[in-house]
Enzyme design. Structure first.
Site, PDB file in Angstrom:
ATOM      1  N   HIS A   1      67.601  21.756  -0.467  1.00  0.00           N
ATOM      2  CA  HIS A   1      68.893  21.777  -1.163  1.00  0.00           C
ATOM      3  C   HIS A   1      69.306  20.417  -1.707  1.00  0.00           C
ATOM      4  O   HIS A   1      70.429  20.275  -2.181  1.00  0.00           O
ATOM      5  CB  HIS A   1      69.995  22.251  -0.216  1.00  0.00           C
ATOM      6  CG  HIS A   1      70.021  23.730   0.000  1.00  0.00           C
ATOM      7  ND1 HIS A   1      70.617  24.610  -0.873  1.00  0.00           N
ATOM      8  CD2 HIS A   1      69.508  24.480   0.988  1.00  0.00           C
ATOM      9  CE1 HIS A   1      70.478  25.843  -0.419  1.00  0.00           C
ATOM     10  NE2 HIS A   1      69.799  25.792   0.710  1.00  0.00           N
TER      11      HIS A   1
ATOM     12  N   LYS B   1      85.391  20.791  -4.808  1.00  0.00           N
ATOM     13  CA  LYS B   1      84.101  20.722  -4.125  1.00  0.00           C
ATOM     14  C   LYS B   1      84.200  19.599  -3.097  1.00  0.00           C
ATOM     15  O   LYS B   1      85.184  18.863  -3.082  1.00  0.00           O
ATOM     16  CB  LYS B   1      82.947  20.489  -5.097  1.00  0.00           C
ATOM     17  CG  LYS B   1      83.163  19.335  -6.078  1.00  0.00           C
ATOM     18  CD  LYS B   1      82.081  19.309  -7.149  1.00  0.00           C
ATOM     19  CE  LYS B   1      82.303  20.312  -8.255  1.00  0.00           C
ATOM     20  NZ  LYS B   1      81.205  21.220  -8.490  1.00  0.00           N
ATOM     21  N   ARG B   2      83.184  19.488  -2.244  1.00  0.00           N
ATOM     22  CA  ARG B   2      83.139  18.390  -1.288  1.00  0.00           C
ATOM     23  C   ARG B   2      83.379  17.070  -2.026  1.00  0.00           C
ATOM     24  O   ARG B   2      82.860  16.882  -3.123  1.00  0.00           O
ATOM     25  CB  ARG B   2      81.743  18.394  -0.658  1.00  0.00           C
ATOM     26  CG  ARG B   2      81.599  17.780   0.674  1.00  0.00           C
ATOM     27  CD  ARG B   2      80.332  18.285   1.349  1.00  0.00           C
ATOM     28  NE  ARG B   2      79.198  18.408   0.447  1.00  0.00           N
ATOM     29  CZ  ARG B   2      78.287  17.472   0.245  1.00  0.00           C
ATOM     30  NH1 ARG B   2      78.396  16.296   0.833  1.00  0.00           N
ATOM     31  NH2 ARG B   2      77.264  17.692  -0.561  1.00  0.00           N
TER      32      ARG B   2
ATOM     33  N   LYS C   1      79.351  13.503  -6.823  1.00  0.00           N
ATOM     34  CA  LYS C   1      80.036  14.600  -7.519  1.00  0.00           C
ATOM     35  C   LYS C   1      81.109  14.058  -8.483  1.00  0.00           C
ATOM     36  O   LYS C   1      81.664  14.799  -9.279  1.00  0.00           O
ATOM     37  CB  LYS C   1      80.649  15.572  -6.511  1.00  0.00           C
ATOM     38  CG  LYS C   1      79.572  16.339  -5.710  1.00  0.00           C
ATOM     39  CD  LYS C   1      80.188  17.250  -4.660  1.00  0.00           C
ATOM     40  CE  LYS C   1      79.159  17.919  -3.774  1.00  0.00           C
ATOM     41  NZ  LYS C   1      78.464  19.050  -4.408  1.00  0.00           N
TER      42      LYS C   1
ATOM     43  N   THR D   1      77.166  26.099  -6.856  1.00  0.00           N
ATOM     44  CA  THR D   1      77.456  27.528  -7.042  1.00  0.00           C
ATOM     45  C   THR D   1      78.891  27.738  -7.487  1.00  0.00           C
ATOM     46  O   THR D   1      79.210  28.779  -8.039  1.00  0.00           O
ATOM     47  CB  THR D   1      77.200  28.326  -5.744  1.00  0.00           C
ATOM     48  OG1 THR D   1      77.839  27.661  -4.650  1.00  0.00           O
ATOM     49  CG2 THR D   1      75.711  28.468  -5.456  1.00  0.00           C
TER      50      THR D   1
ATOM     51  N   LYS E   1      80.812  30.500 -10.139  1.00  0.00           N
ATOM     52  CA  LYS E   1      82.031  31.274  -9.862  1.00  0.00           C
ATOM     53  C   LYS E   1      83.055  31.074 -10.982  1.00  0.00           C
ATOM     54  O   LYS E   1      83.701  32.022 -11.430  1.00  0.00           O
ATOM     55  CB  LYS E   1      82.622  30.843  -8.509  1.00  0.00           C
ATOM     56  CG  LYS E   1      81.762  31.230  -7.332  1.00  0.00           C
ATOM     57  CD  LYS E   1      82.114  30.432  -6.084  1.00  0.00           C
ATOM     58  CE  LYS E   1      81.001  30.567  -5.051  1.00  0.00           C
ATOM     59  NZ  LYS E   1      81.036  29.541  -4.012  1.00  0.00           N
TER      60      LYS E   1
END
Length: 834
Positions: free
Chosen positions: A372, A565-566, A571, A676, A680
């Site tokens: 991952h 998100k985290r 990110k 993911t 969504k």
């Protein structure tokens, strides 16, 4: 409500009807659980009591289906898949269960007979705190798809008492407190007192006269099973998420010491057992922290494998071990369950008496590994001394695997001998000897897969390139997916109903490719109006939620721009908030007439920063500090709001995603394996601004380049750009300097943000040199955001893009992903309950 609810329950007879579809009988069944399974005083029947009674009513039905499925799987005697994951981020179970079982309306009507609304009752459920982010949510989507596709499959995880943490936002920024999801109890669990297995830690290895070995001594804890039923959509199949809890036996409690006043010593093993499943990802800066994390990982692997072997023996009767891998597939979700490899070897050799070659054949044909991440810090490496201390027998086995791998390379691939220091499993660096868990997985698993095409290509071309030259057929891609049930059908009923109406079928819920049929309506004015009204209903609901949890009033007519998100530097929430700061500064410089020509925006950011990740926590603080200033600035706050959404979890996502119009997936290219949440958002008609990273690449291909706001460096450019930066060749855009300077000026308070901003400065060095290329991508990001502003002004164009986003999302169903795993990795077949 309580009095009304209580008086209404008195009018409904309490009688068990566990499988009824009739609302009147369901109301009686709920009342039966109120009266005969009472968890609260009989004086109350408030929403919380109604939730627990309703959940137990639904659970009765699930248990019956679970048992029917279990017996059917046993009779069919087909190959099973067992999915090992340290995380399962389930979200609320009630909506999902009544939706998948097709009894939503019946339960809504039943509850109204008892004086309650289903929506209000659902809100009482706490999210199960069994995961952190995408990894755990993916595992939960996979279970939903396994059940819906009638696959003989099972999930294995740990029953964390306090989860990761509940996030509170204070003046100081993020504060972590323990999750309270189990403080009362979880109504979905079924405790299995007949399923208890021993798990050993520490101790030593005894060598018998015949050369066989046995792990002895140390401390032994007991693992107890809790089953959570997972129903498929419109099928009788209901599979299980089996969660393990660590506990000790009564005989491990030292009564003599307790009576002597040595209370802590008397219950030492009890306390140690309780620690194992207390918290998800305990801090591992200390040796005790490392030991606890390793204990968690080994505990999951050992007990799950014991359970699988026990089932194999019972179902097979006269079995041979050569049959094991034709009946059992084990999938490791990332490197956390890697210890399943040496543990399966140990169980087969030491307990079952197999020789090395036979045990290795069984193990390598049974276990597959999903990678991952390409982030070095996330590719687990465990200290050899810590491993020897906790798992001495397993270190012997790992040493032997490593030794045999080296010998194989020297015999068959002498051209790779110079690569062995990086390829081997054991790194014997004298300063820091470690076990490389990803290498152990790649050497031992029969299949290794990435989770998006770009990610799998990077694994094959870079991270695992040398292994690919040995085993070219071992590596596959399985692009992630999401369940359309939770992530469209249930969380966005307004949009779902419109889709069903215009497609003239609801079959899209299990065949998401049918969404492509919406393309022909993309320009239809009536369809666009219906689409817009569904989106507005979701935006208004989201605005009410934001007001309730943050006290900030947001305008549903503004562009809802969301990044959840985290919190992690790769990110790039920092890129987002720097963009917001620049936008705010420009709005301040405009006159009132100029402001009226801008596109009003509400920027929402949410996510948890890991408790010890200092820079991530600084980013959370900065977002909140910027919001505090911007939202209270009367000149600007009708054109811009900045909101930090606290305690992001699945239930919060189910509110945010349907209400979103633009979502940001802006990681440095090549860093995000898949993502993911991007799927969504796209599925719910939200447009994406993003880099060519992870699954963004495939989403853009599927929905059309013109419907995706692309910016930023490409993955293949990143190493060169970092090198140029190190060589002092980077010339920052003036707007980037302006945004940083605005923070340094104290515009957002007196907190010292220099350490965070310093990470964007300099040419190289730890914590400097802008490793994630925020500065490089910033000007392109601002220009692309300007394109977003223009596009949003053209209502028809924006609605068409939104519709085409949903229409192009068919590929991203977890049903498609699981069907591919089943066929191409696990070799399992459908096993539908008749």
């Amino acid at each position: 409500m309580a009095e009304n609810g209580k008086s209404k329950t008195e009018k409904v007879p309490a009688a068990a009807h566990p499988l009824s579809q009739n609302p009147t009988e369901i109301a009686s069944d709920i009342n039966y659980h109120v009266q005969f399974n009472p968890h609260f005083s009989p004086l109350k029947f408030e929403p919380e009591q109604a939730f627990f009674a309703t959940a137990e009513s639904v659970r009765s039905r699930l248990i019956k289906q679970w048992e029917d499925t279990f017996w059917h799987f046993g009779r069919a005697n087909q190959k099973h898949t067992y999915y090992f994951s340290m995380e399962f981020l389930q979200g609320r179970a009630l909506t999902n269960a009544v939706g998948n079982l097709g009894i939503e309306n019946a339960y809504a009507e039943a509850l109204s007979k008892l004086g309650h609304e289903l929506e209000e009752v659902v809100e009482q459920e706490k999210d199960a705190a069994l995961g952190n982010g995408g990894l755990g949510r993916l595992a939960s989507c996979f279970l939903d798809s396994m059940a819906t596709l009638n696959m003989p499959a099972w999930g294995y995880g740990l029953r964390y008492k306090y989860g990761l943490f509940k996030q509170r936002i204070t003046k100081q920024g993020q504060e972590e407190v323990a999750e309270d999801w189990l403080e009362k109890f979880s109504p979905w669990e079924v405790v299995r007192h007949d399923l208890v297995y021993p798990v050993r830690f520490f101790g030593s290895v005894e060598v018998n006269p015949d050369g066989s070995r046995k792990w002895i001594g140390g401390e032994v804890v007991q693992a107890l099973a809790y089953d959570v039923p997972i129903p498929g959509y419109k099928t009788k199949n209901t599979i299980s998420l089996r969660l393990w809890e660590a506990r000790s036996r009564a005989e491990d409690f030292n009564l003599f010491q307790f009576n002597d006043g040595q209370y802590e010593s008397a219950a030492l093993l009890h306390a140690r057992a309780e620690q194992i499943c207390a918290v998800l990802y305990p801090g591992d800066a200390t040796e005790n922290g490392k030991l606890l994390r390793l204990k968690q990982q080994f505990f999951l692997c050992s007990v799950s494998l014991q359970d699988i072997i026990s089932r194999f023996k019972v179902q097979r009767g006269g079995y041979t071990w050569s049959e094991f891998s034709s009946k059992v597939a084990v999938q490791l979700n990332d490197t956390h369950p890697t210890l399943a490899i040496p543990e399966l070897m140990r169980l087969l050799m030491d307990d079952e008496g197999l020789g090395w070659d036979e045990a290795w054949e069984v193990t390598t044909r049974t276990i597959a590994y999903t990678n991952h991440t390409v982030l070095p810090e996330a590719l687990e490496k465990w200290s050899q001394p810590v491993m020897w201390k906790l798992l001495p027998r397993h270190m012997e086995i790992i040493e032997e695997i490593d030794k045999r791998f080296l010998a194989m390379i020297k015999d068959t691939r002498p051209d790779l001998e110079h690569k062995l220091p990086s390829m081997r499993i054991l790194d014997h660096n004298p300063q820091k000897p470690v076990v490389r868990m990803a290498n152990l997985c790649v050497v031992s698993a029969h299949t290794v897969n990435g989770v998006a095409q770009l990610h799998s290509d990077i694994l094959k071309d870079e991270l695992f390139a040398d292994y690919v030259s040995i085993w070219p057929n071992k590596f596959q891609n399985k692009t992630n997916g999401i369940t359309p049930r939770r992530w469209l059908r249930f969380c966005n009923p307004e949009l779902s109903n419109i889709i069903t109406k215009w497609l003239k079928t609801d079959q899209w819920v299990t065949n998401l490719d049918l969404l492509s049929g919406l393309r022909k309506f993309a320009d239809d004015a009536k369809f666009q109006d219906e689409w817009a009204s569904a989106k507005m209903a979701n935006k208004q609901r989201l605005a009410q939620y934001i007001l309730r949890v943050t006290g900030v009033s947001i305008d549903p007519n503004s562009l809802f721009d969301i990044q959840v998100k985290r919190i992690h530097e790769y990110k790039r929430q920092l890129l987002n908030i720097l963009g917001a700061i620049y936008r705010y500064k420009k709005l301040k410089e405009m006159n009132p007439e100029q402001r009226k020509n801008t596109t009003s925006r509400t920027i929402m950011i949410g996510g948890k920063a890991f408790a010890t990740y200092t820079n991530a926590k600084r980013i959370v603080k900065l977002v909140n500090d910027v919001g505090e200033v911007v939202n209270n600035d009367p000149e600007v706050n009708s054109y811009l709001k900045v909101v930090f959404v606290p305690n992001y979890n699945v239930s919060v996502a189910e509110m945010l995603i349907p209400g979103s119009e633009l979502s940001q997936h802006i990681s440095t290219a090549g860093m995000e394996a898949s993502g993911t949440s991007n799927m969504k958002f796209a599925l719910n008609g939200c447009l994406i601004i993003g880099t060519l990273d992870g699954a963004n690449v495939e989403i853009r291909e599927e929905i059309g380049e013109e419907n995706f706001f692309l910016f930023g460096a490409r993955a293949d450019e990143v190493p060169r750009l970092r090198k140029e930066r190190e060589n002092g060749l980077f010339k920052p855009d003036p707007r980037f300097e302006e945004a940083k300077q605005y923070i340094r000026s104290g515009a957002f308070g007196s907190y010292d943000y220099n350490p965070l901003l310093d990470s964007l400065e300099g040419d190289s060095g730890y914590g400097r040199g802008d490793y994630f290329l925020v500065g490089h991508d910033f000007p392109d990001y601002l220009d692309t955001q300007a394109r977003v502003d223009e596009a949003y002004k053209d209502r028809k164009r924006w609605l068409k893009m939104s519709i085409l986003s949903t229409a192009g999302s068919g590929k991203f169903s977890s049903d498609r992903t699981i069907a591919q795993y089943a066929k191409e990795i696990w070799n399992i077949q459908e096993c539908r309950v008749p």
